[in-house]
Design an enzyme around this catalytic site. Structure first.
Site, PDB file in Angstrom:
ATOM      1  N   ALA A  13       0.800  -1.233   0.000  1.00 43.68           N
ATOM      2  CA  ALA A  13       0.000   0.000   0.000  1.00 43.68           C
ATOM      3  C   ALA A  13       0.825   1.272   0.000  1.00 43.68           C
ATOM      4  O   ALA A  13       0.347   2.319  -0.414  1.00 43.68           O
ATOM      5  CB  ALA A  13      -0.915  -0.004   1.224  1.00 43.68           C
ATOM      6  N   GLY A  15       3.658   1.614  -1.638  1.00 38.64           N
ATOM      7  CA  GLY A  15       4.520   1.660  -2.827  1.00 38.64           C
ATOM      8  C   GLY A  15       3.986   2.575  -3.918  1.00 38.64           C
ATOM      9  O   GLY A  15       2.886   3.111  -3.827  1.00 38.64           O
ATOM     10  N   ALA A  18       0.678   1.478  -5.957  1.00 41.92           N
ATOM     11  CA  ALA A  18      -0.535   1.677  -5.165  1.00 41.92           C
ATOM     12  C   ALA A  18      -0.910   3.163  -5.123  1.00 41.92           C
ATOM     13  O   ALA A  18      -2.064   3.533  -5.343  1.00 41.92           O
ATOM     14  CB  ALA A  18      -0.322   1.145  -3.759  1.00 41.92           C
ATOM     15  N   LYS A 192      -7.471   0.083 -21.745  1.00 43.32           N
ATOM     16  CA  LYS A 192      -7.528   1.374 -22.458  1.00 43.32           C
ATOM     17  C   LYS A 192      -8.717   1.392 -23.430  1.00 43.32           C
ATOM     18  O   LYS A 192      -9.006   0.394 -24.081  1.00 43.32           O
ATOM     19  CB  LYS A 192      -6.216   1.611 -23.208  1.00 43.32           C
ATOM     20  CG  LYS A 192      -5.047   1.893 -22.250  1.00 43.32           C
ATOM     21  CD  LYS A 192      -3.816   2.334 -22.995  1.00 43.32           C
ATOM     22  CE  LYS A 192      -2.614   2.424 -22.063  1.00 43.32           C
ATOM     23  NZ  LYS A 192      -2.504   3.680 -21.325  1.00 43.32           N
ATOM     24  N   GLU A 226       7.895   6.689 -25.618  1.00 45.11           N
ATOM     25  CA  GLU A 226       7.838   7.602 -24.492  1.00 45.11           C
ATOM     26  C   GLU A 226       8.929   8.639 -24.669  1.00 45.11           C
ATOM     27  O   GLU A 226      10.012   8.315 -25.183  1.00 45.11           O
ATOM     28  CB  GLU A 226       8.039   6.845 -23.163  1.00 45.11           C
ATOM     29  CG  GLU A 226       6.731   6.432 -22.539  1.00 45.11           C
ATOM     30  CD  GLU A 226       6.856   5.611 -21.256  1.00 45.11           C
ATOM     31  OE1 GLU A 226       5.825   5.370 -20.619  1.00 45.11           O
ATOM     32  OE2 GLU A 226       7.976   5.200 -20.900  1.00 45.11           O
ATOM     33  N   HIS A 250       2.158  -5.487 -23.262  1.00 45.18           N
ATOM     34  CA  HIS A 250       1.239  -4.473 -23.801  1.00 45.18           C
ATOM     35  C   HIS A 250       1.072  -4.582 -25.330  1.00 45.18           C
ATOM     36  O   HIS A 250      -0.037  -4.657 -25.848  1.00 45.18           O
ATOM     37  CB  HIS A 250       1.716  -3.067 -23.450  1.00 45.18           C
ATOM     38  CG  HIS A 250       1.897  -2.830 -21.974  1.00 45.18           C
ATOM     39  ND1 HIS A 250       1.128  -3.462 -21.028  1.00 45.18           N
ATOM     40  CD2 HIS A 250       2.746  -2.035 -21.280  1.00 45.18           C
ATOM     41  CE1 HIS A 250       1.504  -3.056 -19.814  1.00 45.18           C
ATOM     42  NE2 HIS A 250       2.491  -2.190 -19.942  1.00 45.18           N
ATOM     43  N   LYS A 342       3.613   8.483 -27.450  1.00 46.83           N
ATOM     44  CA  LYS A 342       2.495   8.071 -28.300  1.00 46.83           C
ATOM     45  C   LYS A 342       2.382   6.551 -28.328  1.00 46.83           C
ATOM     46  O   LYS A 342       3.385   5.857 -28.303  1.00 46.83           O
ATOM     47  CB  LYS A 342       2.796   8.553 -29.719  1.00 46.83           C
ATOM     48  CG  LYS A 342       1.584   8.788 -30.581  1.00 46.83           C
ATOM     49  CD  LYS A 342       1.990   9.143 -31.978  1.00 46.83           C
ATOM     50  CE  LYS A 342       1.838  10.614 -32.283  1.00 46.83           C
ATOM     51  NZ  LYS A 342       2.071  10.917 -33.697  1.00 46.83           N
ATOM     52  N   ASP A 398     -11.400  11.424 -40.145  1.00 44.29           N
ATOM     53  CA  ASP A 398     -10.808  11.534 -38.821  1.00 44.29           C
ATOM     54  C   ASP A 398     -11.856  11.447 -37.711  1.00 44.29           C
ATOM     55  O   ASP A 398     -12.803  12.222 -37.685  1.00 44.29           O
ATOM     56  CB  ASP A 398     -10.083  12.893 -38.777  1.00 44.29           C
ATOM     57  CG  ASP A 398      -9.302  13.080 -37.496  1.00 44.29           C
ATOM     58  OD1 ASP A 398      -9.361  12.206 -36.623  1.00 44.29           O
ATOM     59  OD2 ASP A 398      -8.627  14.114 -37.392  1.00 44.29           O
ATOM     60  N   LEU A 399     -11.696  10.500 -36.814  1.00 36.16           N
ATOM     61  CA  LEU A 399     -12.566  10.440 -35.629  1.00 36.16           C
ATOM     62  C   LEU A 399     -11.700  10.678 -34.395  1.00 36.16           C
ATOM     63  O   LEU A 399     -11.036   9.768 -33.894  1.00 36.16           O
ATOM     64  CB  LEU A 399     -13.248   9.068 -35.546  1.00 36.16           C
ATOM     65  CG  LEU A 399     -14.047   8.776 -34.276  1.00 36.16           C
ATOM     66  CD1 LEU A 399     -15.159   9.789 -34.062  1.00 36.16           C
ATOM     67  CD2 LEU A 399     -14.653   7.382 -34.332  1.00 36.16           C
TER      68      LEU A 399
HETATM   69  C1  BG6 Z   1       4.237   0.129 -17.690  1.00 36.46           C
HETATM   70  C2  BG6 Z   1       5.725   0.090 -17.901  1.00 36.46           C
HETATM   71  O1  BG6 Z   1       3.706  -1.164 -17.734  1.00 36.46           O
HETATM   72  O2  BG6 Z   1       3.631   0.920 -18.700  1.00 36.46           O
HETATM   73  C3  BG6 Z   1       6.291   1.498 -17.930  1.00 36.46           C
HETATM   74  O3  BG6 Z   1       6.332  -0.643 -16.851  1.00 36.46           O
HETATM   75  C4  BG6 Z   1       5.548   2.369 -18.905  1.00 36.46           C
HETATM   76  O4  BG6 Z   1       7.672   1.455 -18.278  1.00 36.46           O
HETATM   77  C5  BG6 Z   1       4.043   2.266 -18.713  1.00 36.46           C
HETATM   78  O5  BG6 Z   1       5.979   3.693 -18.725  1.00 36.46           O
HETATM   79  C6  BG6 Z   1       3.306   2.974 -19.822  1.00 36.46           C
HETATM   80  O6  BG6 Z   1       1.939   3.009 -19.542  1.00 36.46           O
HETATM   81  P1  BG6 Z   1       1.014   4.099 -20.233  1.00 36.46           P
HETATM   82  O7  BG6 Z   1      -0.356   3.732 -19.809  1.00 36.46           O
HETATM   83  O8  BG6 Z   1       1.486   5.427 -19.709  1.00 36.46           O
HETATM   84  O9  BG6 Z   1       1.255   3.987 -21.697  1.00 36.46           O
END
Ligand code: BG6
Length: 484
Positions: A13, A15, A18, A192, A226, A250, A342, A398-399
């Site tokens: 909790a 960390g 959390a 998402k 990122e 992901h 992005k 475009d949407l």
């Molecule tokens: C996490 C990764 O799972 O996802 C991070 O450990 C990353 O490194 C993050 O920054 C990105 O998530 P989002 O939702 O910001 O794209």
């Protein structure tokens, strides 16, 4: 939601996860009326010896996303924090969990749970190294006890292991204690909005049905960028690298939803069955279809070893060996410290055969789904340049969600996923066989990197990544379009 008492126990909790994700998500659910004070209690558990109020103070600052909280906001924050109780204890000692159980039971009784079932949701905001011991403790001391139904569920976060073997070990250890239906493996990308939209887009639109295959699609790109590095979490990151941190979970989950066949129904098992089939059809990744990078300055972080060869960037081609996708490269690309933030999917169509307009140079048809920021989807297509001449130009249908759905708040991924765990819907969670198949794809490559047989190329922070990645993209058939 069902009747009865619901206890949400956040382990770890104090960390980062959390504070930044779990509690804010719970707060948003609370504000929307999903967690009613009469029925819900939240427990924080961690090793640090602090009081209830000290935990509340630590969380408070993270709850309101936008600056400038109104007085209603502060009122909600206060009410929410009142629901939280803190118990301190270690992750492998009986006493802590016995105490936790006592506290939960006390609240269940006080809220008259005799009228309903007791539901216990354990959220492990913890490093996976302690999952087995924590799960054991929960299994032995903290299961729900009423005879009136109810349940105990476990939520775990990646990383689920470091390779196939360690992931399987972890799965068996947890699997001995809990049934698969009790285990919720979070991949927050599945929460998402535009990722959840993929099934609808693909299977509820006639437009896409006949086009979504190797006859029409030239290549698919799934990209995560990122614009910041690994500052502050270099120690964690260096153990894992970008493939384990982003691509294996992901981006691969997104790939499954883009590539899978139509499920028999929307039942979670039907959907997950189809995802597993895609994963099992992925061919081994070839060394010459991988480009790795590490940004300059990554090793300056004191928690990162000076000779680290951990990639902070990777582009690779995945090939799906089935009737729909044979020959279509799926390019997965992820990087830290790049020129923008992005995440998007780019589906690039083949050139028009017998092009009478000679418009090929202007670009191909491309369907782009931007997951973030500014959720959107757009189709790049060729139209007549308005005016007297018969010339062509590339434009977009475009949407953009910001415009089309003004005033609609898009829920945070964690909010949605926690609600799913309370409702018992496992559709957006990773099943054990799915996890295994995902590790099978990447483990050989990861081992070659770990053994120093494949090394990342340097790139400048704020750039597009190493040039080799763009060369790989071009080789895979991606034609650069304007603005990309
Ligand atoms: C996490 C990764 O799972 O996802 C991070 O450990 C990353 O490194 C993050 O920054 C990105 O998530 P989002 O939702 O910001 O794209």
């Amino acid at each position: 939601l069902e009747n009865g008492f619901l206890s949400i126990i956040v382990l770890g909790a104090s960390g980062d996860l959390a504070k930044k994700k779990t509690f804010p998500a719970l707060f948003n659910l609370f504000r929307q009326g999903f967690l009613h004070p009469k029925e819900v209690h939240i427990f924080g558990y961690a090793r640090t010896k602090i009081t209830d109020d000290e935990l509340r103070d630590r969380i408070r600052g993270y709850l309101i996303r936008d600056k400038g909280a109104s007085s209603k906001d502060s009122e909600d924050v206060t009410k929410f924090l009142q629901l939280i109780k803190y118990v301190s204890g270690s992750y492998d000692a009986e006493e802590g969990f016995q105490l936790l159980d006592k506290e939960i039971s006390k609240h269940e009784v006080s809220k008259n749970s005799a009228e309903g079932s007791s539901r216990r949701l354990f959220y492990l905001a913890l490093p996976p190294s302690v999952y087995p011991s924590v799960c054991k403790m929960i299994r032995h001391f903290c299961m729900n006890k009423t005879d009136l139904g109810g349940w105990t569920r476990i939520v775990v976060e990646k990383p689920f292991g470091k390779d196939l073997q360690s992931a399987e070990e972890l799965s068996s250890q947890i699997g001995e204690l809990f049934d698969e239906r009790q285990i919720y493996r979070i991949d927050h990308y599945l929460g998402k909005e535009l990722v959840q939209n993929l099934l609808v887009l693909r299977f509820a639109n006639r437009f896409f049905l006949p086009l979504w295959n190797r006859d029409n699609i030239d290549n698919v790109q799934i990209v995560f960028r990122e614009d910041f590095g690994t500052e502050g979490r270099g120690g964690y990151f260096d153990q894992y690298g970008i493939i384990r941190d982003i691509i294996q979970n992901h981006l691969l989950q997104v790939l499954c939803l883009v590539a899978m066949e139509k499920p028999v129904s929307l039942k979670p098992e039907h959907i997950r069955d189809e995802k597993v089939k895609v994963l099992q059809s992925v061919l081994p990744i070839k060394d010459d279809e991988v480009a790795l990078g590490q940004y300059d300055g990554y090793r300056d972080d004191p928690t990162v070893p000076d000779n680290s060869n951990t990639p902070t960037f990777a582009t690779m081609v995945l090939r799906i060996h089935n009737e729909r996708w044979e020959g279509v490269p799926f390019i997965l690309k992820a990087g830290k410290a790049l020129n923008s933030r992005k995440a998007e999917i780019r589906v690039q169509f083949k050139d028009v055969p017998g092009d009478i307009f000679k418009c090929k140079k202007q670009g191909r048809n491309e369907f782009v789904i931007r997951l973030q920021p500014s959720e959107a989807m757009y189709m790049k297509l060729t139209v007549k340049q308005p005016g007297l001449e018969m010339s062509t130009v590339q434009s977009e249908l475009d949407l953009s969600y910001g415009q089309r759905y003004q005033g609609v708040t898009i829920p945070e991924a964690y909010e949605r996923l926690i609600l799913d765990t309370i409702r018992g819907d496992q559709q957006h969670f990773v099943r054990r066989d799915e996890l295994k198949a995902a590790w099978e794809i990447f483990t050989p490559l990861l081992h070659r990197i770990d053994d120093g047989e494949l090394n990342p190329l340097p790139y400048k922070p704020g750039s597009r990544g190493p040039e080799a990645a763009d060369e790989l993209l071009a080789k895979a058939g991606y034609v650069q379009t304007h603005g990309y």
